[in-house]
Design an enzyme around this catalytic site. Structure first.
Site, short mmCIF file in Angstrom:
data_model
loop_
_atom_site.label_atom_id
_atom_site.label_comp_id
_atom_site.label_asym_id
_atom_site.label_seq_id
_atom_site.Cartn_x
_atom_site.Cartn_y
_atom_site.Cartn_z
N ARG A 156 0.83 -1.20 0.00
CA ARG A 156 0.00 0.00 0.00
C ARG A 156 0.87 1.25 0.00
O ARG A 156 1.94 1.29 0.61
CB ARG A 156 -0.93 0.01 1.21
N HIS A 157 0.37 2.28 -0.66
CA HIS A 157 1.08 3.56 -0.75
C HIS A 157 1.27 4.23 0.61
O HIS A 157 0.58 3.91 1.58
CB HIS A 157 0.32 4.52 -1.67
N ARG A 162 -0.16 8.82 -5.74
CA ARG A 162 0.28 8.37 -4.42
C ARG A 162 0.96 7.01 -4.50
O ARG A 162 1.87 6.72 -3.73
CB ARG A 162 -0.88 8.35 -3.44
N GLU A 197 -7.65 2.43 -6.68
CA GLU A 197 -8.58 2.21 -5.58
C GLU A 197 -10.00 2.08 -6.11
O GLU A 197 -10.29 2.48 -7.26
CB GLU A 197 -8.46 3.37 -4.58
N HIS A 206 -3.69 0.19 -3.41
CA HIS A 206 -4.50 0.87 -2.40
C HIS A 206 -5.13 -0.15 -1.46
O HIS A 206 -5.24 -1.33 -1.78
CB HIS A 206 -5.59 1.69 -3.09
#
Length: 233
Positions: free
Chosen positions: A7-8, A57, A77, A148
């Site tokens: 995940r970012h 992101r 996402e 995401h």
């Protein structure tokens, strides 16, 4: 094969507790530092391929790896439509029926956007295409998806063959943490979930151990892009 879902790092909207979806806020300074601290650990795993969501992101997080990266919109996402940009309280006020259903664990199309099942189908198609390319080339080869929270959860449920109504049982990934799936005889297995290094208050790596939480000086882990405050119960 191994599939690592990373995940970012934290964004300005994560910090404010706003739903993101397909919106494109940048990493904040903490998120940049998180990516810089965790990237060397993932790079040391020698991934054969890194694929990132095309939202910035994720692209900024992936760039910290200093490796070639493919960008693919299928790792975005979940599309939250009219929920995007709202806080949890604002979404509950404007979309009360959807909010109640979502909190009950139902896979509803919030704000005219997508369902988690649809997210899993697009991300799963990408994974199928990569495997059809013959990647990874080694039985224990590693593919990294930079993505995401909601997308990671959906893909985990999909590859494990679980029905969507059970996917919410997977806790959300905190920023810059990962889940690791291994393909074994009989299918994929979830080897690690919400894993990551123990970070100091200045976001340096403290030793080499893994931890389920961050040090108090860094604050509580921020929820996923689609869950800034809570999990459905």
């Amino acid at each position: 094969m191994r599939l690592l879902l990373w995940r970012h790092g934290r964004t300005t909207w994560n910090e404010a507790g706003r739903f993101q979806g397909h919106a494109d806020p940048p990493l904040d300074q903490t998120g940049q530092a998180q990516a810089a601290a965790v990237a060397p650990l993932i790079r040391a795993m020698n991934p054969e391929l890194v694929v990132s969501s095309d939202l910035r992101r994720c692209r900024a997080t992936a760039a910290a790896l200093e490796l070639p990266v493919r960008a693919d919109a299928r790792l975005r996402e979940i599309d939250l439509g009219g929920w995007s940009g709202l806080t949890g309280a604002e979404a509950a006020s404007r979309f009360p029926d959807e909010d109640r259903a979502w909190r009950a664990g139902q896979d509803v199309r919030r704000g005219g956007g997508e369902t988690y099942l649809e997210v899993a189908e697009r991300a799963g198609t990408l994974l199928d295409e990569i495997r059809a390319e013959g990647l990874p080339t080694r039985p224990d080869g590693l593919i990294v998806f930079v993505l995401h929270g909601g997308t990671a959860r959906s893909l985990i449920g999909h590859v494990l063959g679980l029905p969507p109504e059970l996917w919410w049982h997977f806790g959300p990934l905190a920023n810059c943490r990962w889940s690791l799936l291994r393909l074994a005889e009989g299918g994929f297995r979830l080897s690690e979930h919400n894993a990551g290094p123990l970070l100091t208050g200045k976001l340096g790596v403290a030793g080499s151990g893994l931890s389920e939480s961050l040090l108090p000086s860094q604050g509580a882990p921020t929820g996923s892009d689609t869950e800034p405050v809570h999990l459905p119960r």
